[in-house]
Every structure is written in C-alpha cells, then in structure tokens.
Design a protein around this motif. Structure first.
Motif, PDB file in Angstrom:
ATOM      1  N   VAL A 310       0.840  -1.196   0.000  1.00 44.88           N
ATOM      2  CA  VAL A 310       0.000   0.000   0.000  1.00 44.88           C
ATOM      3  C   VAL A 310       0.879   1.251   0.000  1.00 44.88           C
ATOM      4  O   VAL A 310       0.678   2.181  -0.767  1.00 44.88           O
ATOM      5  N   ASN A 342       5.457  -1.289  -5.424  1.00 46.39           N
ATOM      6  CA  ASN A 342       5.062   0.024  -5.894  1.00 46.39           C
ATOM      7  C   ASN A 342       6.206   1.022  -6.021  1.00 46.39           C
ATOM      8  O   ASN A 342       6.854   1.311  -5.026  1.00 46.39           O
TER       9      ASN A 342
ATOM     10  N   VAL B  23      -8.777   3.046   4.590  1.00 46.48           N
ATOM     11  CA  VAL B  23      -7.777   2.906   3.520  1.00 46.48           C
ATOM     12  C   VAL B  23      -8.151   1.751   2.590  1.00 46.48           C
ATOM     13  O   VAL B  23      -8.125   1.883   1.361  1.00 46.48           O
ATOM     14  N   HIS B  24      -8.496   0.608   3.189  1.00 45.02           N
ATOM     15  CA  HIS B  24      -8.720  -0.565   2.348  1.00 45.02           C
ATOM     16  C   HIS B  24     -10.099  -0.580   1.692  1.00 45.02           C
ATOM     17  O   HIS B  24     -10.284  -1.253   0.685  1.00 45.02           O
ATOM     18  N   ARG B  26     -11.205   2.072   0.215  1.00 45.44           N
ATOM     19  CA  ARG B  26     -10.824   2.774  -1.012  1.00 45.44           C
ATOM     20  C   ARG B  26     -10.100   1.821  -1.970  1.00 45.44           C
ATOM     21  O   ARG B  26     -10.381   1.796  -3.172  1.00 45.44           O
ATOM     22  N   GLN B  27      -9.149   1.058  -1.433  1.00 42.11           N
ATOM     23  CA  GLN B  27      -8.381   0.135  -2.279  1.00 42.11           C
ATOM     24  C   GLN B  27      -9.286  -0.929  -2.904  1.00 42.11           C
ATOM     25  O   GLN B  27      -9.121  -1.276  -4.074  1.00 42.11           O
ATOM     26  N   LEU B  30     -11.122   0.670  -5.731  1.00 37.65           N
ATOM     27  CA  LEU B  30     -10.249   0.847  -6.904  1.00 37.65           C
ATOM     28  C   LEU B  30     -10.031  -0.471  -7.643  1.00 37.65           C
ATOM     29  O   LEU B  30      -9.787  -0.492  -8.838  1.00 37.65           O
ATOM     30  N   PHE B  31     -10.106  -1.571  -6.914  1.00 43.04           N
ATOM     31  CA  PHE B  31      -9.948  -2.897  -7.512  1.00 43.04           C
ATOM     32  C   PHE B  31     -11.180  -3.250  -8.347  1.00 43.04           C
ATOM     33  O   PHE B  31     -11.138  -4.151  -9.176  1.00 43.04           O
ATOM     34  N   ILE B 137      -6.905  -7.077   1.829  1.00 44.21           N
ATOM     35  CA  ILE B 137      -5.906  -5.994   1.791  1.00 44.21           C
ATOM     36  C   ILE B 137      -4.730  -6.262   0.851  1.00 44.21           C
ATOM     37  O   ILE B 137      -3.711  -5.596   0.912  1.00 44.21           O
ATOM     38  N   PRO B 139      -2.323  -5.853  -2.023  1.00 47.13           N
ATOM     39  CA  PRO B 139      -2.131  -4.666  -2.877  1.00 47.13           C
ATOM     40  C   PRO B 139      -2.650  -4.905  -4.304  1.00 47.13           C
ATOM     41  O   PRO B 139      -2.368  -5.939  -4.902  1.00 47.13           O
ATOM     42  N   ASN B 140      -3.385  -3.935  -4.803  1.00 45.60           N
ATOM     43  CA  ASN B 140      -3.990  -4.064  -6.133  1.00 45.60           C
ATOM     44  C   ASN B 140      -2.956  -4.246  -7.237  1.00 45.60           C
ATOM     45  O   ASN B 140      -3.196  -4.954  -8.204  1.00 45.60           O
TER      46      ASN B 140
END
Lengths: 377, 294
Positions: A310, A342, B23-24, B26-27, B30-31, B137, B139-140
C-alpha cells in the motif's frame, strides 16, 4: 507466548484449587533453612530449580533433603547453577510425599482439529514425547460443550483410577479445564500427576499463556522469564524480534517474507543473527523504530527486504534514509536493501544516492549482505 | 468464474471508520469491488468513501444486500464482530485482524461452521480475484487476470509471489491468503478443492510455512484428490526449533512441522517444489507451457 516457571504455574493452580504438595519459593540457602524452621515446608523435602527447560531431575537441578544441613547444601549447590543457559535464581521447596503412581495430564490446542485436546497417560514422570502413542488417550473437547463427564470417565479408565481416586481426578480435570479457558492458556501440563493415598495432586506445573490474550490478562505482561531484554522491548513496540546465533540482521515486512529471507541468506552461507518482522506494514515510522532496535543488537550488517504494498517504495526509502541520517555514527551498520513493489525504481534510486547498496534481486542482494558482514559470497 | 468471490459479491466492511478500514475500503473500490456498506457501532448514519455506515450488521445487510464481510475490528472485539456477521446471515467472512486469541478463534470457527459460514483468516490478507472482486488488503498492483490460483499462509510473501507471476506475463484467477495463526477458518485442505473445481484455474501455487501440519495434510489431499498441477514453496527452512518466527503459527515444536517434512510430503504428492520464492514464477510458466502442449 508466556512460559511460566513451575512456581508461577503452581500459584495459578492454587488459585483454581488444584491439589498441590505443601511448599514455598526461596531465593537463597538461608531462606531455605528458615522456611524449614518455620514449617513452610516439612522435612524431608524436594529442592527444585525454577528454570524453564525440562530434564531437571537428570540434570542435577532437583535434589532431596532429609535434614536442615542437607537442605542448606542442596540449596547452595543448585542456586546459581547454569542450567541449559538459564541461571537458577529461585528454588521451589516441597514436602516429599509417598507417591503410589506417577501419571500424566495435559490440555492444549490441536491446530489441525481446531479443538482443545485433553491428553492423559498412565506413564507419567517421563517426557511425554518418549511415551508410545498407544499409551496416550486423546480426548478432543468441543469448546461449546466443555469438558464432559464421559470424557473424564474415559481419562480415569486410562489412568486406572476408580472410586475416590477417580473422583479426585474428576475435580482436578474440571479445574484444569477452567484454567485453560479462563487464563487463555496454550498449554496446561501436569507431569507427573501423583497418586498419593486416594487422591491425585500436581507435582509439577507447566503453564503457557497466549500473548495475544494479554489484553485480558495484564498480570502476565510482567512475566518475562523466557525473553531477552531486546525481545522484550520489541514486544512492547509490536515488532516480532527473535535473536539467533549469527551476525546478519534481517528486517522484513511479514513473517513469511522474513523467513524466506533468512532461508536465502543461509543457503548462500550467511548466518542470520536477528529476525525482525515489521508485520504486514511498510510504514516508514515503524521501519525507523526497527532500525534503532536492530542497532542495539550490534549486527555486522543488516539486510532489509521490504515489499511495498500500500505504501510506495520511494516513501519507505525516504524514511529509511532519514532514519540512517538520524542515527549516531556509533550505532550505524552496513546496510543492504532490497525494496520491491510500488514505485521500486524510484525507491532504489533514492537509496543508492544515499550510499545504501540497493538492488531488486533477492539472491544478489543476499550475497551482498553476506559480503558486507565479512562472510564469503 | 473465480473462487469464493466474483463480480456479484457485495462487501460489508466491519470497522470501516478505523484507519485500516477506510484505507482498504478505497483500495477495494479501486480494484472494482462493490463495497456496499460499513459497520461501526455508534457511527451509523455517517459514510466513508461514499459507503453508508450502519450501527449493526443486520441493518446493513437488510438495507444493502451485503453477502460478504471483511473485518478490521481490533482483536478484543473481533470475536463479537464475527458472531454478529454470521448471526446476520453472512456466509463469507474475511478476518484481517491480527492477534486474536486462539480461544476466541475456536469459538468463532465453530460458531461459523455450525451456521454453514466460512471464515478466511484471521490475521490474513484476504481474497482477490482480478477483474471480479477483492475482499481484504492484498495490494492491487500485483494482480492481473489470468489462470493461476494461489493459496498462501503468508502475507507479504504472497504479494511478492503474486507480483512475480504478473512479471512473467501471467495472471491470477483467485488468490487466497489463509493467515498465519494456529487456528484458521480455511486451511489448504479446505481451499484446494475450490480451486480444483474452478474452471478458470489451470494451476495452483501453494505457499506454506513451517509450523503445524497444514502442508502435510495438503500434500495428502493433493495426492488423493487433486486433478490440477501444484507448484509449492515452504518458508522457514533455516528456522531453529522452538523459536516463534513472527507468525504465531510458525514454530517448530517437538520436531513437528519442519520445512523438510512439508517439502518431502509435497514432492511425494507430485507437486513441483521451489527452493526459493523467486523460482516460483518460472516453474509456473514452464508447467503451464507443458499443459498447453499436451
């Protein structure tokens, strides 16, 4: 994991009403003698070193004393002993009982079954690992039902106990089960469980309390019998920190990644000295804290392996460079960093500019860390 | 198709108003995930990232038709959150929260099981199917739609491996992070048949760790029941016995759960075993190529 010394385990046993031999804890030969004089422990008695490692009997850390002179001699001989790396600071003095039989009882977690398991064996007093599987009864206890009467009857049968002795066992098992649940124990073990007359009592107590339940049991947070000073500080900062034998410090995020990093280092001839797992985070602040802690372990070199999920790699790299800058020169160590994920190109560029060896490849960077620590590769 | 989640999955976030939850959320959006509701007792009527927040799971489910939950609630309250979710009719719960006492997890597991609900985790990164949905969680950036299924007990190591698969030009059908705790809701043996039955998965990557016997049990299952090829890796070969290696589950006790016994069992079951994590993408690519030429 809070492993409790025998005397601490027995204090908990006592609070649950588990039958115990009469006894007391002492920290010097003089205290031992006055305990006997005041009747806190009757003679003859057993003198037991309070250490966490097993095999005390064979290792000379348990002795018998029939007189005050023998008690003084035994206490003096055992106190201060180095027992498998642990210094003996406390002794448990207990009355010597006419033991008819030595049995085994424990309650622990069976991870595969996802159930607590009660184990009993008529072959007590020896390491349970050395007892044949067929001589051990395993009863899986459903958490919703609790320990049932039929399970306790089966335990009594395996142990060959009937009548008052079986009733005594029944009460003891209920107390151990309650202790296992209420104290959030990982293990409650009584080995040996002694049959004396028509009752059973706990000659030994092994209790391990789960760390994760410390929010319910603040009293165990004080017990640090089995952790080094640095491991203790790390625990407070919620960093997984384990000291090993080698000279290379490893910082990674996530247990699996940290273990994989150690594996690679070892494969190429490096010797990991500290295992520091930041957890799932790549938060630059936590990285800085980890650096400080690592410095105190005095590694010859540090290998940092972060996967930026993240958080972006350039953010982590910037934090890293700042942390290095803020460190007193006496605490600095050679650093090899591998940052992936990232924005990794930017992250690597920032680190290289600050003079930190930085690359993408795990194998190459592990070899660079080994070289930096003065090893081969 | 995918495993356990798809484009129809309507996700509820328990603990949505906390930092991680926000936070997640939003993630996950976005996914491409449909995040339909959040729950934080006392914060009902507010919203986070455009998602309505409710006081109770039952209210959230009634209002939004949520059919899966992801739990970010702190450990002391996580048991209650899970029981509430199951009681409100949810049948898939991803528990991200770490440091949940295993005694609590035993109650959670058996309660869920009695209601026919599935828990992924605790202390896990969750589940993601690229192009479909993510509940958790991971990462995308590491994902790309494809035909490799991943089941792992690790977190970050999983991201690294999933990313590696993307870097060799392949993609993933579904990835499940089971979590590293001693008691998990879904084990390898529970997850393997789901991937075996998934028409979008050609090959399964299994990422294990020392401690426990989940990999040995997985090996038995692979040998007896699995039709698809498996590439496996086990972390922790260098770990000394008796030391807890970060994950509560990762401890070698009484000689059980060593990397050696796991690797041997998996190899004997016909899995391809990687010595290092970075070998996995290459092994996967080679095996898939072989399959296509058959």
């Amino acid at each position: 994991m809070v492993k409790l010394a025998e005397w601490r385990g027995k204090e908990i046993f006592r609070s649950y009403g588990v039958p115990l031999p009469k006894g007391t804890v002492v920290r010097s030969a003089d205290e031992a003698v006055s305990a006997a004089a005041q009747g806190a422990v009757p003679l003859p008695c057993v003198v037991k070193a309070q250490v966490l490692s097993g095999g005390r009997g064979k290792g000379g850390a348990v002795r018998f004393a029939a007189t005050v002179e023998e008690l003084r001699a035994a206490a003096s001989a055992i106190l201060g002993l180095d027992f498998k790396g642990e210094k003996v600071r406390e002794l448990l003095l207990e009355e010597k009982l006419p033991i008819a039989r030595e049995l085994y009882v424990s309650i622990t977690l069976d991870r595969s079954a996802r159930l607590p398991v009660l184990m009993v064996s008529a072959s007590g007093g020896v390491e349970i690992e050395s007892v044949a599987d067929t001589a051990i009864l395993r009863q899986w206890v459903h958490p919703f039902a609790g320990l049932t009467n039929f399970e306790k009857r089966a335990a009594a049968k395996t142990l060959g106990l009937t009548g008052p002795a079986a009733r005594s066992l029944d009460g003891l098992l209920d107390k151990l089960w309650r202790l296992f649940l209420n104290e959030d124990a990982e293990l409650v073990e009584v080995n040996p469980l002694a049959l004396v007359g028509e009752g059973v009592l706990a000659l030994d107590a092994k209790v391990i309390i789960e760390d994760d339940a410390s929010f319910r049991h603040p009293q165990y947070a004080e017990v640090r019998d089995d952790r080094t000073e640095l491991e203790e500080i790390a625990r407070e900062k919620e960093i997984a920190f384990v000291q090993l034998d080698g000279n290379i410090g490893v910082i990674a995020n996530g247990a699996g990644l940290t273990m994989a990093t150690l594996d690679v280092l070892q494969q190429f001839g490096g010797r990991p000295g500290v295992f520091l797992d930041l957890g799932g985070t790549d938060d630059p602040k936590k990285v800085t804290e980890a650096f400080r802690l690592m410095a105190r372990a005095r590694p010859a070199a540090v290998f940092l392996n972060i996967f930026g999920g993240v958080t972006r790699c350039d953010t982590v790299a910037t934090g890293l460079v700042e942390a290095m800058r803020d460190m007193p020169s006496t605490e600095r160590f050679p650093l090899v960093a591998r940052i992936r994920g990232n924005n990794e190109e930017e992250g690597i560029a920032i680190l290289r500019e600050a003079g930190v060896t930085s690359m993408r490849d795990l194998k190459e960077s592990a070899q660079a860390a080994i070289a930096a620590a003065g090893g081969r590769a | 198709m995918s495993v356990l989640v798809n484009a129809e999955t309507r996700v509820l976030v328990q603990g949505i108003t906390g930092h991680q939850g926000t936070v997640h959320t939003r993630q996950m959006q976005l996914f491409g995930t449909q995040v339909v509701a959040g729950v934080t007792p006392g914060k009902g009527g507010t919203s986070v990232e455009g998602v309505p927040v409710y006081d109770a799971v039952a209210d959230a489910v009634a209002a939004t038709g949520a059919n899966a939950t992801v739990i970010f609630v702190p450990a002391p309250y996580a048991k209650d959150a899970l029981l509430e979710a199951v009681d409100s009719g949810l049948r898939l719960a991803v528990v991200v929260t770490e440091h949940i006492p295993f005694h609590d997890m035993l109650t959670m597991y058996h309660y869920a099981r009695a209601h026919g609900a599935r828990i992924i985790g605790p202390n896990c990164p969750g589940i993601a199917a690229p192009g479909q949905a993510k509940v958790g969680i991971i990462p995308n950036v590491v994902f790309r739609p494809g035909r490799v299924g991943i089941i792992s007990r690790s977190g970050t190591l999983t991201y690294e491996i999933v990313n590696g698969i993307k870097e060799v030009g392949l993609g993933q059908s579904t990835c499940i992070g089971l979590g590293g705790d001693p008691v998990v809701g879904t084990s390898f043996v529970d997850a393997l048949p789901l991937f075996d039955a998934d028409p979008d998965t050609d090959l399964i990557v299994l990422v294990g760790e020392i401690g426990g016997t989940a990999e040995e049990e997985a090996a038995e299952f692979v040998k007896a029941h699995l039709s698809k090829p498996v590439v496996a890796y086990v972390a922790g070969r260098s770990a000394p016995p008796g030391k807890r290696m970060g994950h509560a589950g990762a401890i070698i006790a009484r000689g059980r759960g060593t990397a050696e016994s796991k690797l041997t069992a998996l190899r004997e079951a016909g899995a391809e075993v990687a010595t290092f994590p970075y070998e996995i993408p290459g092994l996967v690519a080679a095996r898939l190529k072989e399959l296509r030429h058959r």
